[in-house]
Design a protein around this motif. Structure first.
Motif, PDB file in Angstrom:
ATOM      1  N   ASN A  78     -33.674 -65.203  79.043  1.00 62.04           N
ATOM      2  CA  ASN A  78     -33.840 -64.385  80.238  1.00 62.04           C
ATOM      3  C   ASN A  78     -33.001 -63.115  80.124  1.00 62.04           C
ATOM      4  OD1 ASN A  78     -35.651 -65.997  81.645  1.00 62.04           O
ATOM      5  ND2 ASN A  78     -34.041 -67.191  82.641  1.00 62.04           N
ATOM      6  N   LEU A  79     -33.641 -61.982  80.326  1.00 64.77           N
ATOM      7  CA  LEU A  79     -32.936 -60.707  80.395  1.00 64.77           C
ATOM      8  C   LEU A  79     -32.869 -60.320  81.868  1.00 64.77           C
ATOM      9  CD1 LEU A  79     -34.794 -58.797  77.515  1.00 64.77           C
ATOM     10  CD2 LEU A  79     -32.895 -60.433  77.343  1.00 64.77           C
ATOM     11  N   ILE A  80     -31.672 -60.274  82.405  1.00 63.30           N
ATOM     12  CA  ILE A  80     -31.483 -60.037  83.837  1.00 63.30           C
ATOM     13  C   ILE A  80     -30.818 -58.666  84.018  1.00 63.30           C
ATOM     14  CG2 ILE A  80     -30.474 -60.940  85.974  1.00 63.30           C
ATOM     15  CD1 ILE A  80     -30.293 -63.673  84.498  1.00 63.30           C
TER      16      ILE A  80
ATOM     17  N   ARG B 100     -41.814 -55.683  82.306  1.00 62.28           N
ATOM     18  CA  ARG B 100     -41.930 -57.034  81.738  1.00 62.28           C
ATOM     19  C   ARG B 100     -42.973 -57.074  80.623  1.00 62.28           C
ATOM     20  NH1 ARG B 100     -42.063 -58.468  87.349  1.00 62.28           N
ATOM     21  NH2 ARG B 100     -40.016 -59.236  88.054  1.00 62.28           N
ATOM     22  N   LYS B 101     -44.136 -56.448  80.864  1.00 66.85           N
ATOM     23  CA  LYS B 101     -45.192 -56.448  79.848  1.00 66.85           C
ATOM     24  C   LYS B 101     -44.743 -55.708  78.595  1.00 66.85           C
ATOM     25  CE  LYS B 101     -48.995 -56.745  83.177  1.00 66.85           C
ATOM     26  NZ  LYS B 101     -50.153 -56.034  83.801  1.00 66.85           N
ATOM     27  N   ARG B 102     -43.997 -54.611  78.783  1.00 67.38           N
ATOM     28  CA  ARG B 102     -43.544 -53.844  77.619  1.00 67.38           C
ATOM     29  C   ARG B 102     -42.553 -54.652  76.787  1.00 67.38           C
ATOM     30  NH1 ARG B 102     -43.064 -52.581  73.602  1.00 67.38           N
ATOM     31  NH2 ARG B 102     -42.645 -50.592  72.576  1.00 67.38           N
TER      32      ARG B 102
ATOM     33  N   PRO C 232     -42.221 -61.929  72.761  1.00 65.06           N
ATOM     34  CA  PRO C 232     -42.841 -62.898  73.673  1.00 65.06           C
ATOM     35  C   PRO C 232     -41.889 -63.956  74.205  1.00 65.06           C
ATOM     36  CG  PRO C 232     -43.575 -63.232  71.407  1.00 65.06           C
ATOM     37  CD  PRO C 232     -42.843 -61.944  71.430  1.00 65.06           C
ATOM     38  N   ASN C 233     -40.750 -64.157  73.559  1.00 64.51           N
ATOM     39  CA  ASN C 233     -39.802 -65.169  74.020  1.00 64.51           C
ATOM     40  C   ASN C 233     -38.742 -64.616  74.971  1.00 64.51           C
ATOM     41  OD1 ASN C 233     -41.014 -67.228  72.513  1.00 64.51           O
ATOM     42  ND2 ASN C 233     -39.824 -66.718  70.681  1.00 64.51           N
TER      43      ASN C 233
END
Length: 388
Positions: free
Chosen positions: A344-346, A367-369, A375-376
């Motif tokens: 998780n990148l917060i 998020r899509k970029r 993908p993980n």
């Protein structure tokens, strides 16, 4: 004259950040405005009677309304200078804005009434009597209003006062309007054209425009306008001058009236720093902001991991993605939580208020970029708005 009176009656006249000095200037200029506008009203009313001119008479009553406005301004500055109390812990400075709003309402009402009277004069024109005395009165009035415009504009800039700036705008409009009335009187005498009513309409429009501009300038700080970019730059320079601070964000400026400003911000500091030393640095910055910018500051410390290579790498990666989307986007409060199947990148993203995407659309875009190449990685994003 105002400068001379200020030197005589105002102690420490150059310390314009002092609320007491601001109050003294406001009272002085209010008293000057009352005196000069009453003199102009008496002179123009006499000129209007001599010339049988609705435009001149309308201009006279405009000056009478200006005298009333000066009374409101004087009372407003007097009340704004009151000390804080239990019910108003940040003082009464916003009364200056309220008084400016009341002045603008008075100006608008007077302008509308003059438009009505002038329209009647257009439908039912009357002969104007030519009087050299009346013309001389109008010429002197133009000079007096020009002087009032200059000193109100100068003090408005010196004190950063919207009320005085509005008064200056009103004085300039009055000067132009009186010039139009003078021209109408001369044209009517030499050509026989009945343009008195039309010039009255012009005066009314000038007054309405001045009232609108004054209202706009006073309503904005009451609603909570964004701080000036120069003020934000000064805050940032003072905070970032300390090497312990790595960055700032979430700056909020609360304006409780001229000279009564409360600011809050987040200062990023090393997570592995010594807490007591960092707290002492933050206290020092708060005192510097108070002494340099005359504001009360509250600073929240945000710990930032500076020694973790993976966090630093991912932070740079996400910053690059943000730059691809839009150069105006910035990021703060970045941290990672690593799990067995994904990471998780917060973080928070600061975007301009007029950004082309909604907050939800922007978060989805980021998020899509990120997941396009990674993908993980799952992004948990809060969108903030940049104040300036």
């Amino acid at each position: 004259m105002v400068s001379l009176l200020a030197r005589i009656f105002i102690r420490n006249q150059n310390d314009t950040k002092d609320p007491a000095v601001r109050q003294a200037y406001g009272i002085l200029c209010g008293a000057m405005g009352i005196f000069l506008n009453l003199c102009l009203f008496a002179g123009k009313f006499l000129a209007g009677v001599l010339c049988n001119s609705i435009a001149i008479t309308a201009d006279a009553f405009n000056n009478l309304s200006d005298a009333g406005s000066s009374i409101i301004t004087l009372i407003g500055f007097k009340m704004a200078g009151q000390k804080p109390d239990p019910h108003h812990p940040f003082g009464h400075g916003r009364i200056e804005y309220v008084s400016g709003l009341l002045v603008s309402i008075v100006i608008l009402l007077m302008g509308l009434e003059l438009l009505k009277e002038s329209a009647s004069k257009i439908l039912h024109p009357e002969e104007l009597a030519f009087s050299p005395v009346a013309l001389a009165i109008l010429a002197v009035s133009i000079l007096v209003k020009g002087y009032m415009f200059l000193y109100n504009r100068s003090l408005g800039r010196k004190l950063d006062s919207t009320a005085m700036a509005a008064t200056a705008t009103d004085s300039f409009s009055d000067m132009l309007a009186t010039a139009a009335v003078l021209a109408a009187t001369v044209v009517s005498h030499f050509t026989g054209l009945h343009i008195d009513g039309w010039c009255g309409v012009l005066v009314g429009l000038f007054i309405c425009r001045a009232g609108y501009e004054a209202a706009k300038d006073t309503i904005s700080p009451l609603l909570g306008q964004a701080p000036e970019k120069e003020f934000v730059r000064q805050i940032t320079d003072i905070v970032m001058a300390h090497e312990e601070v790595l960055g700032t964000h979430d700056l909020i400026v609360h304006n409780y009236g001229p000279g009564r400003v409360l600011i809050s911000l987040h200062a990023e500091v090393p997570a592995d720093g010594e807490i007591l030393a960092l707290h002492d640095t933050i206290d020092t910055i708060e005192h510097e902001l108070r002494d340099s910018l005359n504001c009360h500051a509250v600073i929240h410390m945000d710990p930032v991991c500076t020694g973790d290579e993976e966090t630093s790498r991912l932070q740079l990666l996400v910053k690059g993605y943000l730059a691809e989307i839009d150069a105006s986007l910035t990021m703060h409060d970045f941290r990672i939580v690593t799990g067995p199947t994904h990471t998780n990148l917060i973080f928070d993203v600061a975007a301009p208020y007029d950004f082309r995407l909604s907050d939800r659309e922007l978060a989805d875009c980021i998020r899509k970029r990120i997941q396009k190449d990674n993908p993980n990685y799952f992004a948990v994003i809060d969108i903030d708005k940049q104040m300036v």
